[in-house]
Design an enzyme around this catalytic site. Structure first.
Site, PDB file in Angstrom:
ATOM      1  N   ASP A 122       1.088  -1.167   0.029  1.00 36.42           N
ATOM      2  CA  ASP A 122       0.043   0.033  -0.114  1.00 36.42           C
ATOM      3  C   ASP A 122       0.926   1.148   0.024  1.00 36.42           C
ATOM      4  O   ASP A 122       2.228   1.218   0.207  1.00 36.42           O
ATOM      5  CB  ASP A 122      -1.011  -0.060   1.191  1.00 36.42           C
ATOM      6  CG  ASP A 122      -1.674   1.372   1.236  1.00 36.42           C
ATOM      7  OD1 ASP A 122      -2.495   1.529   0.284  1.00 36.42           O
ATOM      8  OD2 ASP A 122      -1.928   1.826   2.558  1.00 36.42           O
ATOM      9  N   SER A 123       0.311   2.439  -0.157  1.00 35.27           N
ATOM     10  CA  SER A 123       1.243   3.695   0.022  1.00 35.27           C
ATOM     11  C   SER A 123       1.571   3.880   1.306  1.00 35.27           C
ATOM     12  O   SER A 123       2.430   4.803   1.611  1.00 35.27           O
ATOM     13  CB  SER A 123       0.195   4.871  -0.636  1.00 35.27           C
ATOM     14  OG  SER A 123      -0.839   4.950   0.388  1.00 35.27           O
ATOM     15  N   CYS A 179      -4.509  -1.793  -2.054  1.00 36.18           N
ATOM     16  CA  CYS A 179      -4.625  -0.176  -2.028  1.00 36.18           C
ATOM     17  C   CYS A 179      -5.517  -0.189  -3.435  1.00 36.18           C
ATOM     18  O   CYS A 179      -5.413  -0.545  -4.344  1.00 36.18           O
ATOM     19  CB  CYS A 179      -3.340   0.207  -2.402  1.00 36.18           C
ATOM     20  SG  CYS A 179      -3.353   1.913  -2.998  1.00 36.18           S
ATOM     21  N   GLU A 206      -2.717   8.602   8.200  1.00 36.47           N
ATOM     22  CA  GLU A 206      -0.997   8.598   8.348  1.00 36.47           C
ATOM     23  C   GLU A 206      -0.474   9.342   9.612  1.00 36.47           C
ATOM     24  O   GLU A 206       0.504   8.813  10.160  1.00 36.47           O
ATOM     25  CB  GLU A 206      -0.357   8.705   7.184  1.00 36.47           C
ATOM     26  CG  GLU A 206      -0.571   7.999   5.843  1.00 36.47           C
ATOM     27  CD  GLU A 206      -0.041   6.683   5.983  1.00 36.47           C
ATOM     28  OE1 GLU A 206       1.027   6.863   6.592  1.00 36.47           O
ATOM     29  OE2 GLU A 206      -0.649   5.778   5.385  1.00 36.47           O
ATOM     30  N   CYS A 226     -10.943   2.859   0.188  1.00 31.96           N
ATOM     31  CA  CYS A 226      -9.558   3.060   0.378  1.00 31.96           C
ATOM     32  C   CYS A 226      -9.047   2.292   1.493  1.00 31.96           C
ATOM     33  O   CYS A 226      -9.726   2.303   2.669  1.00 31.96           O
ATOM     34  CB  CYS A 226      -9.405   4.610   0.817  1.00 31.96           C
ATOM     35  SG  CYS A 226      -7.904   4.962   1.327  1.00 31.96           S
ATOM     36  N   HIS A 250      -7.310   2.891   3.976  1.00 33.17           N
ATOM     37  CA  HIS A 250      -6.894   3.607   5.213  1.00 33.17           C
ATOM     38  C   HIS A 250      -8.359   3.583   5.914  1.00 33.17           C
ATOM     39  O   HIS A 250      -8.374   3.999   7.095  1.00 33.17           O
ATOM     40  CB  HIS A 250      -6.484   5.044   4.862  1.00 33.17           C
ATOM     41  CG  HIS A 250      -4.980   4.818   4.264  1.00 33.17           C
ATOM     42  ND1 HIS A 250      -4.509   4.423   3.316  1.00 33.17           N
ATOM     43  CD2 HIS A 250      -4.071   5.665   5.129  1.00 33.17           C
ATOM     44  CE1 HIS A 250      -3.120   4.739   3.371  1.00 33.17           C
ATOM     45  NE2 HIS A 250      -2.950   5.343   4.508  1.00 33.17           N
TER      46      HIS A 250
HETATM   47  N1  DGL Z   1      -4.693   3.259   1.007  1.00 30.29           N
HETATM   48  C1  DGL Z   1      -4.902   3.556  -0.467  1.00 30.29           C
HETATM   49  C2  DGL Z   1      -6.027   3.161  -1.135  1.00 30.29           C
HETATM   50  O1  DGL Z   1      -6.589   2.150  -0.839  1.00 30.29           O
HETATM   51  C3  DGL Z   1      -4.029   4.680  -0.909  1.00 30.29           C
HETATM   52  C4  DGL Z   1      -4.268   5.968  -0.375  1.00 30.29           C
HETATM   53  C5  DGL Z   1      -3.404   6.949  -0.769  1.00 30.29           C
HETATM   54  O2  DGL Z   1      -2.154   6.946  -0.547  1.00 30.29           O
HETATM   55  O3  DGL Z   1      -3.928   8.120  -1.325  1.00 30.29           O
HETATM   56  O4  DGL Z   1      -6.407   3.858  -2.221  1.00 30.29           O
END
Ligand code: DGL
Length: 272
Positions: free
Chosen positions: A14-15, A77, A156, A188, A190
């Protein structure tokens, strides 16, 4: 394809910390599987970047994960699943799975009134990947998307239960409250970390869909179909890598993972 070792680890990326919501679900549902996790903390957020950039980042991460001899890769992600999965899958000789299709399937099963909401990054919402996949299965389902770009930096920073996050969530979700949706995809990885807050704002009549659960099921099926499931009784190992600030990642990860994640190593991902 060389013969793959069925007890080799699964690469998950993931990011940043968001993919941990998928990793912890994999740990829960596939307790014999080992994981190598990569969080691209130097380049987060992905959600506001172009498709070409996300493909380049994903390719570098996949190259890194392959040095760890992974047997399969999970794009944990949504942005990378929407922008890069199809391209990278064609370049690989190991199986891959993303989170968008499993999330979409869960939402289709969940909706009764055929009105689904989706919140995600700008990239995921603009890609309309959820909408087209859902409507390819049931064209009568209406999908309403809303990008929530500030959620990722807030998560984050660990601001999960903070007044600023609440204020942003209230603003972002306002328009979805008038859309008569009965299911809302947390599109997402997150966002499940903001589940309580989002649930309170949307109310009890809206079912929140976390694609992580169905992704772990999809992964289990994919491993079993390819003969790559770890042996029953195999003792799993978990390794964590990031592109910046391993300590910050570790501190946060330890608040949401079932056990201490151990040493987090830093990788110069531009070298891959
Ligand atoms: N967690 C990621 C997603 O599901 C990336 C979020 C990001 O870095 O903007 O899209």
């Amino acid at each position: 394809m060389d013969t793959l070792n069925n007890n080799a680890p699964i690469g998950v990326f993931d990011s940043g910390v968001g993919g941990l919501t998928v990793a912890r679900e994999i740990i829960r549902q596939l307790p014999n599987e080992s994981i190598v996790y990569f969080g691209d903390t130097a380049r987060v957020p992905y959600g506001s970047k172009s498709k070409d950039t996300i493909i380049r980042f994903s390719r570098q991460i996949v190259n890194f994960l392959k040095t760890k001899n992974v047997k399969a890769i999970v794009f944990a992600c949504n942005t990378a699943s929407a922008f890069a999965l199809d391209t990278i899958e064609r370049e690989l000789d190991i199986p891959v799975i993303g989170v968008v299709k499993p999330g979409a399937i869960t939402a289709i099963h969940s909706t009764k009134n055929k009105r689904i909401g989706i919140i995600g990054t700008e990239g995921t919402i603009k890609s309309e990947m959820y909408t087209s996949y859902i409507q390819s299965i049931d064209k009568d389902i209406e999908v309403v998307g809303k990008a929530c770009p500030l959620f990722v930096p807030l998560v984050e920073e660990g601001m999960l239960d903070d007044e600023v996050t609440k204020e942003m969530a209230t603003r972002y979700l306002k328009e979805l409250q008038n859309e008569n949706i009965d299911s809302l995809i947390l599109g997402c990885t997150h966002y499940p970390l903001l589940r309580k807050m989002v649930g309170k704002i949307m109310g009890p009549d809206v079912c929140l869909v976390n694609p992580a659960y169905e992704t772990a099921i999809g992964l289990r099926d994919m491993l079993s179909e390819t003969g790559l499931s770890a042996d029953e009784g195999a003792v799993p190992s978990y390794e964590f890598y990031v592109s910046d600030d391993p300590l910050k990642f570790k501190q946060f990860a330890n608040t949401i993972m079932p056990t201490d994640i151990g040493i987090v190593k830093e990788v110069n991902i531009e070298n891959y």
